[in-house]
Motif scaffolding. Structure first.
Motif, PDB file in Angstrom:
ATOM      1  N   GLY A 138       0.797  -1.216   0.000  1.00 39.94           N
ATOM      2  CA  GLY A 138       0.000   0.000   0.000  1.00 39.94           C
ATOM      3  C   GLY A 138       0.829   1.264   0.000  1.00 39.94           C
ATOM      4  O   GLY A 138       0.387   2.312  -0.480  1.00 39.94           O
ATOM      5  N   GLY A 139       2.056   1.199   0.535  1.00 41.27           N
ATOM      6  CA  GLY A 139       2.932   2.371   0.494  1.00 41.27           C
ATOM      7  C   GLY A 139       3.278   2.768  -0.923  1.00 41.27           C
ATOM      8  O   GLY A 139       3.401   3.961  -1.235  1.00 41.27           O
ATOM      9  N   THR A 140       3.418   1.777  -1.800  1.00 40.23           N
ATOM     10  CA  THR A 140       3.667   2.071  -3.217  1.00 40.23           C
ATOM     11  C   THR A 140       2.453   2.750  -3.837  1.00 40.23           C
ATOM     12  O   THR A 140       2.604   3.673  -4.649  1.00 40.23           O
ATOM     13  CB  THR A 140       3.984   0.781  -3.984  1.00 40.23           C
ATOM     14  N   ILE A 141       1.251   2.309  -3.458  1.00 45.21           N
ATOM     15  CA  ILE A 141       0.037   2.889  -4.026  1.00 45.21           C
ATOM     16  C   ILE A 141      -0.089   4.356  -3.615  1.00 45.21           C
ATOM     17  O   ILE A 141      -0.381   5.220  -4.446  1.00 45.21           O
ATOM     18  CB  ILE A 141      -1.205   2.093  -3.581  1.00 45.21           C
ATOM     19  N   GLY A 142       0.138   4.657  -2.336  1.00 43.06           N
ATOM     20  CA  GLY A 142       0.093   6.051  -1.903  1.00 43.06           C
ATOM     21  C   GLY A 142       1.119   6.903  -2.622  1.00 43.06           C
ATOM     22  O   GLY A 142       0.834   8.038  -3.033  1.00 43.06           O
ATOM     23  N   SER A 143       2.326   6.366  -2.808  1.00 33.96           N
ATOM     24  CA  SER A 143       3.373   7.095  -3.522  1.00 33.96           C
ATOM     25  C   SER A 143       3.006   7.294  -4.988  1.00 33.96           C
ATOM     26  O   SER A 143       3.270   8.358  -5.568  1.00 33.96           O
ATOM     27  CB  SER A 143       4.700   6.332  -3.419  1.00 33.96           C
ATOM     28  N   SER A 144       2.408   6.283  -5.595  1.00 32.26           N
ATOM     29  CA  SER A 144       2.029   6.391  -7.012  1.00 32.26           C
ATOM     30  C   SER A 144       0.940   7.443  -7.207  1.00 32.26           C
ATOM     31  O   SER A 144       0.937   8.164  -8.217  1.00 32.26           O
ATOM     32  CB  SER A 144       1.558   5.032  -7.542  1.00 32.26           C
ATOM     33  N   ILE A 145       0.018   7.537  -6.257  1.00 30.04           N
ATOM     34  CA  ILE A 145      -1.017   8.575  -6.318  1.00 30.04           C
ATOM     35  C   ILE A 145      -0.374   9.952  -6.289  1.00 30.04           C
ATOM     36  O   ILE A 145      -0.729  10.857  -7.066  1.00 30.04           O
ATOM     37  CB  ILE A 145      -2.012   8.415  -5.157  1.00 30.04           C
ATOM     38  N   LEU A 146       0.600  10.139  -5.413  1.00 25.83           N
ATOM     39  CA  LEU A 146       1.304  11.417  -5.313  1.00 25.83           C
ATOM     40  C   LEU A 146       2.014  11.757  -6.622  1.00 25.83           C
ATOM     41  O   LEU A 146       1.980  12.906  -7.078  1.00 25.83           O
ATOM     42  CB  LEU A 146       2.315  11.362  -4.165  1.00 25.83           C
ATOM     43  N   CYS A 147       2.649  10.750  -7.237  1.00 29.06           N
ATOM     44  CA  CYS A 147       3.362  10.988  -8.501  1.00 29.06           C
ATOM     45  C   CYS A 147       2.395  11.410  -9.610  1.00 29.06           C
ATOM     46  O   CYS A 147       2.672  12.348 -10.365  1.00 29.06           O
ATOM     47  CB  CYS A 147       4.114   9.725  -8.924  1.00 29.06           C
ATOM     48  N   ALA A 148       1.260  10.711  -9.709  1.00 24.58           N
ATOM     49  CA  ALA A 148       0.299  11.011 -10.768  1.00 24.58           C
ATOM     50  C   ALA A 148      -0.334  12.385 -10.574  1.00 24.58           C
ATOM     51  O   ALA A 148      -0.505  13.143 -11.536  1.00 24.58           O
ATOM     52  CB  ALA A 148      -0.780   9.934 -10.811  1.00 24.58           C
ATOM     53  N   VAL A 149      -0.682  12.711  -9.333  1.00 22.19           N
ATOM     54  CA  VAL A 149      -1.293  14.017  -9.052  1.00 22.19           C
ATOM     55  C   VAL A 149      -0.298  15.139  -9.300  1.00 22.19           C
ATOM     56  O   VAL A 149      -0.646  16.182  -9.870  1.00 22.19           O
ATOM     57  CB  VAL A 149      -1.818  14.059  -7.599  1.00 22.19           C
ATOM     58  N   LYS A 150       0.952  14.938  -8.899  1.00 21.73           N
ATOM     59  CA  LYS A 150       1.969  15.970  -9.128  1.00 21.73           C
ATOM     60  C   LYS A 150       2.256  16.138 -10.615  1.00 21.73           C
ATOM     61  O   LYS A 150       2.464  17.255 -11.094  1.00 21.73           O
ATOM     62  CB  LYS A 150       3.257  15.625  -8.373  1.00 21.73           C
ATOM     63  N   ARG A 151       2.259  15.047 -11.358  1.00 23.21           N
ATOM     64  CA  ARG A 151       2.471  15.155 -12.809  1.00 23.21           C
ATOM     65  C   ARG A 151       1.377  15.989 -13.450  1.00 23.21           C
ATOM     66  O   ARG A 151       1.622  16.726 -14.410  1.00 23.21           O
ATOM     67  CB  ARG A 151       2.519  13.749 -13.422  1.00 23.21           C
ATOM     68  N   ASN A 152       0.180  15.937 -12.903  1.00 22.20           N
ATOM     69  CA  ASN A 152      -0.942  16.709 -13.438  1.00 22.20           C
ATOM     70  C   ASN A 152      -1.037  18.104 -12.822  1.00 22.20           C
ATOM     71  O   ASN A 152      -2.009  18.821 -13.060  1.00 22.20           O
ATOM     72  CB  ASN A 152      -2.263  15.958 -13.186  1.00 22.20           C
ATOM     73  N   ASN A 153      -0.026  18.468 -12.028  1.00 25.64           N
ATOM     74  CA  ASN A 153       0.031  19.794 -11.379  1.00 25.64           C
ATOM     75  C   ASN A 153      -1.214  20.085 -10.546  1.00 25.64           C
ATOM     76  O   ASN A 153      -1.716  21.215 -10.528  1.00 25.64           O
ATOM     77  CB  ASN A 153       0.219  20.894 -12.427  1.00 25.64           C
ATOM     78  N   MET A 154      -1.706  19.052  -9.848  1.00 21.68           N
ATOM     79  CA  MET A 154      -2.906  19.207  -9.031  1.00 21.68           C
ATOM     80  C   MET A 154      -2.621  19.030  -7.542  1.00 21.68           C
ATOM     81  O   MET A 154      -3.543  18.898  -6.746  1.00 21.68           O
ATOM     82  CB  MET A 154      -3.964  18.198  -9.473  1.00 21.68           C
ATOM     83  N   MET A 155      -1.344  19.047  -7.161  1.00 20.95           N
ATOM     84  CA  MET A 155      -1.007  18.773  -5.768  1.00 20.95           C
ATOM     85  C   MET A 155      -1.543  19.852  -4.831  1.00 20.95           C
ATOM     86  O   MET A 155      -1.914  19.568  -3.691  1.00 20.95           O
ATOM     87  CB  MET A 155       0.514  18.656  -5.618  1.00 20.95           C
ATOM     88  N   ASP A 156      -1.591  21.091  -5.296  1.00 20.65           N
ATOM     89  CA  ASP A 156      -2.097  22.173  -4.441  1.00 20.65           C
ATOM     90  C   ASP A 156      -3.554  21.968  -4.065  1.00 20.65           C
ATOM     91  O   ASP A 156      -3.976  22.308  -2.957  1.00 20.65           O
ATOM     92  CB  ASP A 156      -1.928  23.528  -5.137  1.00 20.65           C
ATOM     93  N   SER A 157      -4.345  21.424  -4.985  1.00 16.08           N
ATOM     94  CA  SER A 157      -5.756  21.193  -4.696  1.00 16.08           C
ATOM     95  C   SER A 157      -5.995  19.835  -4.046  1.00 16.08           C
ATOM     96  O   SER A 157      -6.988  19.633  -3.349  1.00 16.08           O
ATOM     97  CB  SER A 157      -6.586  21.296  -5.982  1.00 16.08           C
ATOM     98  N   PHE A 158      -5.066  18.900  -4.285  1.00 19.39           N
ATOM     99  CA  PHE A 158      -5.213  17.566  -3.694  1.00 19.39           C
ATOM    100  C   PHE A 158      -4.608  17.574  -2.295  1.00 19.39           C
ATOM    101  O   PHE A 158      -3.609  16.924  -2.018  1.00 19.39           O
ATOM    102  CB  PHE A 158      -4.529  16.522  -4.575  1.00 19.39           C
ATOM    103  N   ARG A 159      -5.204  18.353  -1.443  1.00 23.76           N
ATOM    104  CA  ARG A 159      -4.736  18.453  -0.071  1.00 23.76           C
ATOM    105  C   ARG A 159      -5.557  17.534   0.809  1.00 23.76           C
ATOM    106  O   ARG A 159      -6.229  16.619   0.332  1.00 23.76           O
ATOM    107  CB  ARG A 159      -4.801  19.902   0.414  1.00 23.76           C
TER     108      ARG A 159
END
Length: 459
Positions: A138-159
């Motif tokens: 599951g740690g990989t899944i959480g990390s992968s979500i972060l990578c995908a959201v950051k690639r889409n430049n949505m990290m600021d809203s994905f709080r």
């Protein structure tokens, strides 16, 4: 978000198959034939004899036709792209390697919430300093979500709030429907007309994260790091640690070329895929193939993969291997620089100076509540249970060893972030290690990251 459907689905499956076997027993009694035993033996024989491709991992073409760069080359260029930032700092330039423990959706949520917290206290800069995520299960899944959201430049809203809403979705029931439904029949008979439950799981996560990550979570694995065929070094590398069934070894999938000399006794998944690739969701879940909930991933007849947490649940070993490769690279770059002054200071116009400014830190994301009570010695082991307890504690010991080595070797550069019992009362998910979690557990994790509980970031 309708998580109350899980229990009815499980009960319905139990009732259905109980009814089927009841009818077979009645029919068998009338015909004096044990149809139930015949069906079970038939299923076992077919499963053993037939070359079953139902759980084959779907491979796709790699978007970039160029060979993947080596990890050393990638790190070197990652540093060069941050040259101006490094030179501006009077002190050292911090670079983080994050290892994220397994633990199902609890681990995925804790990883996401923790990095969001670290981002919030650094004005959104933390992930820009993360070189790599090393995850298990599951740690990989959480990390992968972060990578995908950051690639889409949505990290600021994905709080916190958006991430909370995301993890409230039901990621378990559709998988169980596949388990009790099509997989029972098709995996036994080797029919591959439909997606198995592993692919259903991929699609569930792809659908729910799409509003934050566009279609990146369902794209080709390495495409997140090489948009338009060229690396841009904006998002952390993802090391998906899995478990090779045939050899009992750790296996690693990453968007760079890895050398077995640097990752000793590890199976390099890209070497098996060769010129092919897999989807980002599939590559992430290659690390999170929890037994029975997900089937073993089959790349070919000699390569089946299960949950990475079965081998080592902290992924700290891979984090250490990444560091050792970086250290060798830094020593090589500095050693080749002939312009070093006698005082040992490296001129600021050299690449070696950039390396001399970098300081590596480790952040270990452990999603389990810290237990301070000593359970005490075991008076007597039940003979039937002892082998199973030993097998279970084997991966527990591997996990403790790997993270302890990281902590002891780099004690002044090592930080651990985990929920504590004093901050979270009754912190337990609905289904530990599953893909469904209660609102109470989610809000408990978020609360444990807030003041005064934020002091659980410690070294």
């Amino acid at each position: 978000q309708y998580r109350f459907m899980t229990l009815p689905v499980v009960l319905t499956g139990i009732v259905f198959y109980s009814f089927i076997f009841f009818l077979l027993m009645i029919w068998g009694k009338r015909k004096a034939i044990n149809f139930s035993a015949f069906l079970i033996v038939f299923a076992i024989v077919i499963a053993v004899v037939v070359d079953n491709k139902y759980h084959d991992v779907k491979t796709i073409d790699r978007l970039t036709k160029n060979p993947l760069p080596s990890l050393s080359d990638y790190i070197h260029h990652w540093i060069l792209t941050r040259k101006d930032e490094i030179l501006k700092r009077r002190d050292s330039y911090p670079v983080f390697i994050v290892n994220s423990y397994g633990g199902g959706i609890r681990a995925a949520a804790w990883t996401t919430f923790s990095v969001a917290f670290l981002d919030s206290i650094t004005s959104g800069k933390f992930q820009d300093h993360v070189l790599a995520y090393s995850g298990a299960s599951g740690g990989t899944i959480g990390s992968s979500i972060l990578c995908a959201v950051k690639r889409n430049n949505m990290m600021d809203s994905f709080r916190t709030r958006d991430a909370l809403n995301f993890y409230q979705n039901d990621f378990l029931t559709p998988v169980l429907i596949g388990l009790f439904g099509r997989d029972v029949w098709f995996s036994t008979l080797g029919i591959s007309w439909f997606d198995d439950r592993a692919r259903l799981q991929d699609k569930i996560w792809e659908r729910h994260i799409r509003s934050y990550a566009n279609d990146y979570y369902e794209s080709e694995f390495s495409s997140l790091w090489y948009p338009n065929g060229k690396a841009d070094y904006k998002i952390p590398l993802l090391f998906s640690n899995t478990y090779h069934v045939e050899k009992g070894l750790k296996a690693v999938l990453a968007p760079v070329s890895l050398d077995t000399a640097e990752f000793e006794s590890a199976v390099i998944v890209n070497n098996i895929l060769k010129e092919k690739s897999i989807q980002f969701s599939t590559g992430s879940f290659l690390s999170a193939r929890f037994p029975y909930i997900s089937p073993a991933a089959k790349l070919d007849n000699g390569h089946h993969f299960l949950d990475g947490g079965l081998k080592e649940n902290s992924s700290a070993e891979t984090a250490e291997e990444i560091f050792l490769l970086y250290q060798h690279l830094a020593d090589t770059v500095v050693g080749k620089d002939s312009l070093r002054v006698e005082a040992g200071r490296v001129p600021t116009d050299t690449v070696a100076y950039l390396y001399s400014k970098i300081r590596i830190y480790f952040v270990s994301l452990n999603n389990s509540v810290e237990v301070t009570d000593d359970p005490g010695p075991t008076r007597n082991l039940v003979e039937l249970a002892a082998p199973f307890e030993a097998l279970y504690n084997n991966w527990v010991g591997n996990t403790a060893k790997a993270d302890s080595i990281l902590r002891l070797r780099h004690h002044d550069q090592y930080f651990e972030l985990r929920p504590t019992a004093t901050c979270v009362d009754g912190f337990r998910p609905v289904l530990p290690l599953g893909w469904q979690i209660s609102n109470r557990a989610l809000t408990g994790m978020i609360q444990s990251l807030k003041t005064p509980c934020s002091n659980n970031l410690k070294n």
